[in-house]
Design a protein around this motif. Structure first.
Motif, PDB file in Angstrom:
ATOM      1  N   ASP A  29       9.327  10.976  -1.493  1.00 56.67           N
ATOM      2  CA  ASP A  29      10.317  11.904  -2.061  1.00 56.67           C
ATOM      3  C   ASP A  29      11.174  11.175  -3.098  1.00 56.67           C
ATOM      4  OD1 ASP A  29       9.457  13.835  -0.273  1.00 56.67           O
ATOM      5  OD2 ASP A  29      10.967  13.282   1.221  1.00 56.67           O
ATOM      6  N   LYS A  40       5.542  16.987  -5.576  1.00 58.70           N
ATOM      7  CA  LYS A  40       5.400  15.961  -4.539  1.00 58.70           C
ATOM      8  C   LYS A  40       4.687  16.606  -3.348  1.00 58.70           C
ATOM      9  CE  LYS A  40       6.410  13.599  -0.742  1.00 58.70           C
ATOM     10  NZ  LYS A  40       6.834  13.959   0.624  1.00 58.70           N
ATOM     11  N   LYS A  93      14.681  13.282   1.533  1.00 59.01           N
ATOM     12  CA  LYS A  93      14.329  14.422   0.663  1.00 59.01           C
ATOM     13  C   LYS A  93      15.579  14.980  -0.009  1.00 59.01           C
ATOM     14  CE  LYS A  93      10.878  16.829   2.563  1.00 59.01           C
ATOM     15  NZ  LYS A  93       9.780  16.026   2.045  1.00 59.01           N
ATOM     16  N   ASN A 112       9.491   5.611  -0.162  1.00 59.02           N
ATOM     17  CA  ASN A 112       9.436   6.971   0.361  1.00 59.02           C
ATOM     18  C   ASN A 112       9.010   7.882  -0.791  1.00 59.02           C
ATOM     19  OD1 ASN A 112      11.075   9.683   0.427  1.00 59.02           O
ATOM     20  ND2 ASN A 112      10.605   9.135   2.532  1.00 59.02           N
ATOM     21  N   GLY A 152      12.710  13.056   8.013  1.00 62.69           N
ATOM     22  CA  GLY A 152      12.253  13.052   6.620  1.00 62.69           C
ATOM     23  C   GLY A 152      13.130  13.876   5.690  1.00 62.69           C
TER      24      GLY A 152
HETATM   25 MG   LIG Z   1       8.765  12.398   3.907  1.00 60.95          MG
END
Ligand SMILES: [Mg+2]
Ligand SMILES: Nc1ncnc2c1ncn2[C@@H]1O[C@H](COP(=O)(O)OP(=O)(O)OP(=O)(O)O)[C@@H](O)[C@H]1O
Length: 291
Positions: free
Chosen positions: A189, A37, A248, A187, A244
């Motif tokens: 992730d 990713k 994750k 998102n 973020g």
């Molecule tokens: Mg992110």
């Protein structure tokens, strides 16, 4: 023998040594699926981006089944700023109204995805760009009406990705999904984790703009080199994560629970982090493993 010749021979031997040392790693990784990713946060420098794509291509040449999933947070913010559309996040997820959704798909599918495909093709002519809407790869539903068009992946149809891999190509997936009423912003992730789970990937690697997970984001000395599934789950529960890092770590816990062997967070702005993590003992970021 001339001095130049002996120096050249020494250098050649050094190169051979590096290849020989990588042999057991190459052997063990051959045929394994790895989902990489690539975060928008790490994509800001064009020449570094090119280096990362070269590493991805090398993983494929070493016999790995590589799937690249990308975000584009910073580029999306830039377009929203130009359009004077306000940016807002809730628990690390982008609040996505109609206008924002249009900008998200423009940037992710129309720009970032095709730029990564182009860069990869500089090295191998074998990248294929798709979004999660292609082949109904990422089927979603709305997470929360307050977040607008933010999707939660309910199903991954792996047929398209599998056939791209079988054809010898690298799938490059924009984290957009399809729902009953249109496109959804996922998102990246969470999208990467769902894809890794569905493909029974061995490794899921997150390239971001920090060295890994910090116990305390304000303390440079607090980088965590290894974390178990329970320890990661605990961090999610005790609310010590922000921005973020919340999606994750949530996506990492989910991937481990679903059987992904190891998950890594590494700094995609550090040259060759992906190769160092894959083919040497030198872990350069944070590795997450089952308890
Ligand atoms: Mg992110
Ligand atoms: N404990 C923590 N350790 C490390 N980073 C943290 C932590 N808490 C918050 N962060 C932030 O998380 C950010 C990385 O997540 P972010 O969502 O911004 O990037 P990305 O996921 O790589 O890119 P994109 O969202 O575009 O896919 C870091 O830049 C850092 O500021």
């Amino acid at each position: 023998m001339k001095k130049d010749d002996s120096k050249r021979r020494e250098e050649a031997l050094e190169k051979a040594k590096v290849l020989i040392e990588a042999m057991p790693w190459i052997h063990s990784k051959n045929g394994r699926t790895v989902v990489v990713k690539y975060g928008g946060a790490a994509m800001e420098n064009a020449s570094l981006c090119r280096e990362v794509m070269r590493d991805v291509e090398l993983l494929k040449l070493m016999g790995m089944r590589v799937v690249l999933v990308h975000g584009g947070g910073k580029a999306i913010n830039r377009l929203l700023d130009r359009l004077q559309i306000p940016v807002s996040f809730k628990n690390g997820l982008r609040v996505t109204d109609d206008q924002t959704m249009e900008a998200v798909s423009e940037v992710l599918i129309g720009k970032v995805n095709q730029e990564l495909v182009w860069l990869l093709n500089e090295y191998g002519n074998n990248a294929v760009g798709i979004s999660g809407a292609d082949g109904k790869t990422l089927v979603c539903r709305q997470i929360d009406p307050d977040l607008g068009h933010v999707g939660e992946v309910k199903k991954v149809n792996t047929e398209l990705i599998e056939s791209v891999l079988e054809g010898g190509y690298i799938p490059v997936v924009a984290s957009i999904g399809c729902g009953p009423d249109g496109l959804y912003n996922i998102n990246a992730d969470l999208a990467a984790s769902k894809i890794a789970q569905a493909l029974h990937a061995h490794t899921l690697a997150y390239l971001t703009d920090v060295d890994g997970l910090y116990a305390d984001i304000d303390d440079d000395e607090s980088l965590i080199s290894q974390l178990t599934r329970s320890e990661a789950g605990q961090m999610l529960e005790d609310g010590s994560l922000s921005a973020g890092m919340i999606p994750k770590i949530a996506s990492i816990v989910e991937a481990l629970d679903a059987g992904v062997h190891d998950v890594r967070i590494m700094n995609g702005t550090f040259p060759h982090a992906l190769l160092l993590e894959s083919f040497t003992d030198e872990g350069v970021g944070t590795i997450f493993v089952q308890d």
